[in-house]
Write an enzyme that holds these catalytic residues in place. Structure first.
Site, mmCIF file in Angstrom:
data_model
loop_
_atom_site.group_PDB
_atom_site.id
_atom_site.type_symbol
_atom_site.label_atom_id
_atom_site.label_comp_id
_atom_site.label_asym_id
_atom_site.label_seq_id
_atom_site.Cartn_x
_atom_site.Cartn_y
_atom_site.Cartn_z
ATOM 1 N N THR A 133 46.680 -79.162 -15.382
ATOM 2 C CA THR A 133 47.275 -77.859 -15.698
ATOM 3 C C THR A 133 46.655 -77.171 -16.910
ATOM 4 O O THR A 133 46.211 -77.846 -17.851
ATOM 5 C CB THR A 133 48.792 -78.057 -15.962
ATOM 6 O OG1 THR A 133 49.300 -76.900 -16.623
ATOM 7 C CG2 THR A 133 49.094 -79.266 -16.829
ATOM 8 N N GLU A 135 48.328 -75.940 -19.085
ATOM 9 C CA GLU A 135 49.166 -76.302 -20.228
ATOM 10 C C GLU A 135 48.461 -77.311 -21.145
ATOM 11 O O GLU A 135 48.834 -77.466 -22.305
ATOM 12 C CB GLU A 135 50.501 -76.888 -19.753
ATOM 13 C CG GLU A 135 51.478 -75.848 -19.250
ATOM 14 C CD GLU A 135 51.999 -74.912 -20.331
ATOM 15 O OE1 GLU A 135 52.615 -75.388 -21.297
ATOM 16 O OE2 GLU A 135 51.766 -73.707 -20.224
ATOM 17 N N TYR A 157 55.839 -82.133 -21.344
ATOM 18 C CA TYR A 157 55.192 -81.983 -20.026
ATOM 19 C C TYR A 157 53.674 -82.035 -20.183
ATOM 20 O O TYR A 157 52.994 -82.791 -19.480
ATOM 21 C CB TYR A 157 55.620 -80.650 -19.405
ATOM 22 C CG TYR A 157 54.780 -80.215 -18.217
ATOM 23 C CD1 TYR A 157 54.938 -80.800 -16.970
ATOM 24 C CD2 TYR A 157 53.808 -79.215 -18.351
ATOM 25 C CE1 TYR A 157 54.155 -80.398 -15.877
ATOM 26 C CE2 TYR A 157 53.040 -78.809 -17.275
ATOM 27 C CZ TYR A 157 53.215 -79.399 -16.039
ATOM 28 O OH TYR A 157 52.441 -79.002 -14.972
ATOM 29 N N LYS A 161 50.963 -84.749 -18.852
ATOM 30 C CA LYS A 161 49.860 -84.344 -17.967
ATOM 31 C C LYS A 161 48.497 -84.673 -18.585
ATOM 32 O O LYS A 161 47.512 -84.856 -17.869
ATOM 33 C CB LYS A 161 49.953 -82.845 -17.664
ATOM 34 C CG LYS A 161 51.034 -82.492 -16.649
ATOM 35 C CD LYS A 161 50.586 -82.830 -15.214
ATOM 36 C CE LYS A 161 51.572 -82.344 -14.187
ATOM 37 N NZ LYS A 161 51.126 -82.590 -12.805
HETATM 38 P P1 NDP Z 1 57.256 -77.836 -8.001
HETATM 39 O O1 NDP Z 1 58.143 -78.061 -9.164
HETATM 40 O O2 NDP Z 1 57.513 -76.699 -7.083
HETATM 41 O O3 NDP Z 1 57.205 -79.161 -7.106
HETATM 42 C C1 NDP Z 1 57.199 -80.440 -7.687
HETATM 43 C C2 NDP Z 1 57.319 -81.479 -6.598
HETATM 44 O O4 NDP Z 1 57.341 -82.780 -7.191
HETATM 45 C C3 NDP Z 1 58.617 -81.363 -5.770
HETATM 46 O O5 NDP Z 1 58.317 -81.738 -4.442
HETATM 47 C C4 NDP Z 1 59.505 -82.413 -6.411
HETATM 48 O O6 NDP Z 1 60.517 -82.901 -5.557
HETATM 49 C C5 NDP Z 1 58.473 -83.491 -6.685
HETATM 50 N N1 NDP Z 1 58.878 -84.484 -7.674
HETATM 51 C C6 NDP Z 1 59.365 -84.275 -8.925
HETATM 52 N N2 NDP Z 1 59.592 -85.447 -9.534
HETATM 53 C C7 NDP Z 1 59.246 -86.411 -8.646
HETATM 54 C C8 NDP Z 1 59.268 -87.826 -8.692
HETATM 55 N N3 NDP Z 1 59.695 -88.503 -9.754
HETATM 56 N N4 NDP Z 1 58.837 -88.519 -7.599
HETATM 57 C C9 NDP Z 1 58.412 -87.852 -6.497
HETATM 58 N N5 NDP Z 1 58.390 -86.513 -6.401
HETATM 59 C C10 NDP Z 1 58.806 -85.808 -7.467
HETATM 60 O O7 NDP Z 1 55.766 -77.725 -8.590
HETATM 61 P P2 NDP Z 1 54.502 -76.914 -8.022
HETATM 62 O O8 NDP Z 1 54.420 -77.095 -6.571
HETATM 63 O O9 NDP Z 1 54.511 -75.575 -8.629
HETATM 64 O O10 NDP Z 1 53.301 -77.696 -8.721
HETATM 65 C C11 NDP Z 1 52.673 -78.813 -8.100
HETATM 66 C C12 NDP Z 1 51.969 -79.645 -9.162
HETATM 67 O O11 NDP Z 1 51.003 -78.848 -9.842
HETATM 68 C C13 NDP Z 1 52.894 -80.190 -10.244
HETATM 69 O O12 NDP Z 1 52.392 -81.457 -10.602
HETATM 70 C C14 NDP Z 1 52.727 -79.205 -11.389
HETATM 71 O O13 NDP Z 1 52.996 -79.843 -12.614
HETATM 72 C C15 NDP Z 1 51.266 -78.839 -11.240
HETATM 73 N N6 NDP Z 1 50.870 -77.526 -11.701
HETATM 74 C C16 NDP Z 1 51.549 -76.418 -11.229
HETATM 75 C C17 NDP Z 1 51.111 -75.153 -11.588
HETATM 76 C C18 NDP Z 1 51.810 -73.924 -11.125
HETATM 77 O O14 NDP Z 1 51.584 -72.867 -11.727
HETATM 78 N N7 NDP Z 1 52.603 -73.983 -10.068
HETATM 79 C C19 NDP Z 1 49.910 -74.984 -12.460
HETATM 80 C C20 NDP Z 1 49.279 -76.216 -12.828
HETATM 81 C C21 NDP Z 1 49.740 -77.429 -12.448
HETATM 82 P P3 NDP Z 1 61.923 -82.108 -5.373
HETATM 83 O O15 NDP Z 1 61.612 -80.958 -4.419
HETATM 84 O O16 NDP Z 1 62.791 -83.144 -4.796
HETATM 85 O O17 NDP Z 1 62.332 -81.614 -6.725
HETATM 86 P P1 GDR Z 2 54.862 -72.204 -17.648
HETATM 87 O O1 GDR Z 2 55.730 -71.299 -16.645
HETATM 88 O O2 GDR Z 2 55.658 -72.705 -18.785
HETATM 89 O O3 GDR Z 2 53.627 -71.421 -17.965
HETATM 90 O O4 GDR Z 2 54.525 -73.458 -16.725
HETATM 91 P P2 GDR Z 2 57.091 -70.505 -16.834
HETATM 92 O O5 GDR Z 2 57.121 -69.521 -15.737
HETATM 93 O O6 GDR Z 2 58.245 -71.420 -17.005
HETATM 94 O O7 GDR Z 2 56.869 -69.742 -18.240
HETATM 95 C C1 GDR Z 2 55.814 -68.812 -18.445
HETATM 96 C C2 GDR Z 2 56.023 -68.108 -19.773
HETATM 97 O O8 GDR Z 2 57.159 -67.254 -19.668
HETATM 98 C C3 GDR Z 2 57.946 -67.405 -20.841
HETATM 99 N N1 GDR Z 2 59.341 -67.046 -20.547
HETATM 100 C C4 GDR Z 2 60.182 -67.705 -19.730
HETATM 101 N N2 GDR Z 2 59.986 -68.792 -18.939
HETATM 102 C C5 GDR Z 2 61.038 -69.208 -18.180
HETATM 103 N N3 GDR Z 2 60.859 -70.251 -17.359
HETATM 104 N N4 GDR Z 2 62.244 -68.589 -18.215
HETATM 105 C C6 GDR Z 2 62.496 -67.510 -19.003
HETATM 106 O O9 GDR Z 2 63.581 -66.972 -19.027
HETATM 107 C C7 GDR Z 2 61.399 -67.029 -19.784
HETATM 108 N N5 GDR Z 2 61.251 -65.982 -20.633
HETATM 109 C C8 GDR Z 2 60.012 -65.997 -21.085
HETATM 110 C C9 GDR Z 2 57.772 -68.874 -21.212
HETATM 111 O O10 GDR Z 2 58.167 -69.075 -22.570
HETATM 112 C C10 GDR Z 2 56.284 -69.033 -20.957
HETATM 113 O O11 GDR Z 2 55.547 -68.612 -22.057
HETATM 114 C C11 GDR Z 2 54.136 -73.293 -15.375
HETATM 115 C C12 GDR Z 2 54.603 -74.543 -14.591
HETATM 116 O O12 GDR Z 2 54.379 -74.328 -13.226
HETATM 117 C C13 GDR Z 2 53.825 -75.763 -15.033
HETATM 118 O O13 GDR Z 2 54.146 -76.862 -14.175
HETATM 119 C C14 GDR Z 2 52.329 -75.462 -14.922
HETATM 120 O O14 GDR Z 2 51.595 -76.584 -15.379
HETATM 121 C C15 GDR Z 2 51.980 -74.236 -15.748
HETATM 122 O O15 GDR Z 2 52.738 -73.137 -15.262
HETATM 123 C C16 GDR Z 2 50.497 -73.875 -15.631
#
Ligand code: NDP
Ligand code: GDR
Length: 361
Positions: A133, A135, A157, A161
């Site tokens: 990520t 992050e 987190y 990661k």
């Molecule tokens: P989601 O939160 O939508 O999905 C996470 C998935 O992981 C869900 O299926 C969840 O299950 C499962 N999960 C959580 N904990 C466990 C566990 N202990 N054992 C098995 N499964 C588990 O995330 P995204 O699809 O958005 O992201 C996918 C991956 O990419 C994640 O690893 C995230 O950290 C990473 N990532 C995401 C980004 C983004 O912007 N979306 C950017 C960069 C990295 P359940 O549905 O039951 O909760």
């Molecule tokens: P992020 O996503 O932390 O970048 O992680 P999120 O959408 O939670 O926050 C993005 C930015 O928005 C600001 N923010 C808020 N965020 C949330 N959730 N709720 C609020 O009300 C709010 N107001 C402002 C946050 O402070 C932050 O700066 C996501 C996840 O998908 C991670 O798993 C992944 O690794 C990174 O993106 C890349």
């Protein structure tokens, strides 16, 4: 011969898009889902195949990244060609509240999958993708961020990661495993989790538009993110595992916006124009009728914030031939359009006298 892929996190946003993508490519897709007290397969229900039918190409297994024996058994049974490790406790703010669990699932969980591959002697057969990520860059040391930019994680987190990132590199170097990190910047979609900021905004503004909700409470409006579409990013995940040599790649759009920009654009899609007043904790957003519809609530501030992220995916463009297809404006429009449909469904339910609960974090 059809290829077989195993996806952890198949019930999440990326899991759903990737499963769909791989099935269309002719893969047999296996996924690991967690046991839950309610159904948690909404995002993949359209792919579901009756377990009583033989010759399925979409199969789900119960499992968890915190249970090594379960992972070893599933990998042994499935004998996958490719493993995509997408499962994680993926919410940055929540990781401050559950740091130990986050380290266990996101950090050690990655190690468990890699060790399972090694214990089963599958190092030469399996290709492994790790969902790393942006992050990791946290307190950014260089802009834009690329593969060589130093890391400085800013949350439990991101620290978990970071372990996942390096253990993947280590297993590649130590055991010759085809293991890669995709360092993905934020990617969103209509099926994004409702508590991430983009979906929280599109869901709330559509509900405000229809009179189902009064106000949207947000944290840091000035945070800058590089937002892309999940559909484009799962293609990159697949491409990363199709190269001759295993390598790590940054996947991003190279365009940055603030959270406030996102709110403004989503508002515009709904003919709501927002006038911002005040600064920081007292800041509000007022619609054209003078009604306060957005308020800053410090409960959403993070103990350590990632203020700005901007990716440089030149390497992915040159080596994978990957480029994002969806613009920021298209992404916001698609998310607003889908959330408006579900708000309209809730409105209908309410009109017929059924309770439409208003749960939002
Ligand atoms: P989601 O939160 O939508 O999905 C996470 C998935 O992981 C869900 O299926 C969840 O299950 C499962 N999960 C959580 N904990 C466990 C566990 N202990 N054992 C098995 N499964 C588990 O995330 P995204 O699809 O958005 O992201 C996918 C991956 O990419 C994640 O690893 C995230 O950290 C990473 N990532 C995401 C980004 C983004 O912007 N979306 C950017 C960069 C990295 P359940 O549905 O039951 O909760
Ligand atoms: P992020 O996503 O932390 O970048 O992680 P999120 O959408 O939670 O926050 C993005 C930015 O928005 C600001 N923010 C808020 N965020 C949330 N959730 N709720 C609020 O009300 C709010 N107001 C402002 C946050 O402070 C932050 O700066 C996501 C996840 O998908 C991670 O798993 C992944 O690794 C990174 O993106 C890349």
């Amino acid at each position: 011969m059809k290829k077989t892929a195993l996806l952890t996190g198949i019930t999440g946003q990326d899991g759903a898009y990737l499963a769909d993508f791989l099935l269309k490519k002719g893969y047999i897709v296996h996924g690991i889902k967690r046991r839950s007290s309610l159904f948690n397969t909404d995002r993949i229900d359209h792919l579901y195949q009756d377990p009583h039918v033989s010759q399925r190409n979409f199969v789900l297994h119960y499992g968890d990244l915190t249970d090594s024996t379960n992972l070893i058994r599933i990998i042994q049974q499935v004998q996958p060609d490719e493993i995509y490790n997408l499962a994680a406790m993926s919410h940055v703010a929540v990781s401050f509240e559950t740091p130990e669990y986050t380290a266990n699932a996101d950090g050690i969980g990655t190690l468990r999958v890699l060790e399972a591959i090694r214990i089963l002697g599958l190092e030469k057969k399996v290709r492994f993708y790790q969902a790393s990520t942006s992050e990791l860059y946290g307190l950014v040391q260089e802009t834009p961020q690329k593969e060589t930019t130093p890391f400085y994680p800013r949350s439990p987190y991101a620290v978990a990661k970071l372990y996942g990132y390096w253990i993947t590199v280590n297993y590649r170097e130590a055991y010759g495993l085809y293991a890669c990190n995709g360092i993905l910047f934020n990617h969103e979609s209509p099926i994004r989790g409702e508590t991430f900021v983009t979906r929280k905004i599109t869901r709330a503004l559509t509900r405000i538009k229809l009179g189902l909700q009064d106000c949207l409470y947000l944290g840091n409006l000035d945070a800058l993110r590089d937002w892309g579409h999940a559909r484009d990013y799962v293609e990159a995940q697949w491409l990363i595992l199709q190269q001759e040599k295993p390598e790590d790649f940054v996947i991003a759009t190279g365009v940055q916006h603030t959270v406030r920009d996102f709110v403004n654009l989503a508002g515009r899609e709904l003919d709501i124009s927002i006038d911002w007043r005040g600064q920081g904790v007292g800041e509000t957003g007022t619609d054209q009728h003078g009604k306060v519809i957005v308020k800053v609530d410090p409960r959403y501030f993070r103990p350590t914030e990632v203020e700005t992220l901007l990716g440089d995916s030149t390497k992915a463009k040159e080596k994978l031939g990957w480029e994002p297809k969806t613009s920021f404006k298209e992404l916001v429009a698609e998310m607003v359009c889908e959330d408006l449909k579900s708000a309209e469904r809730d409105e209908l339910v309410k009109k017929h006298g059924f309770a439409a609960y208003d749960y939002h974090e």
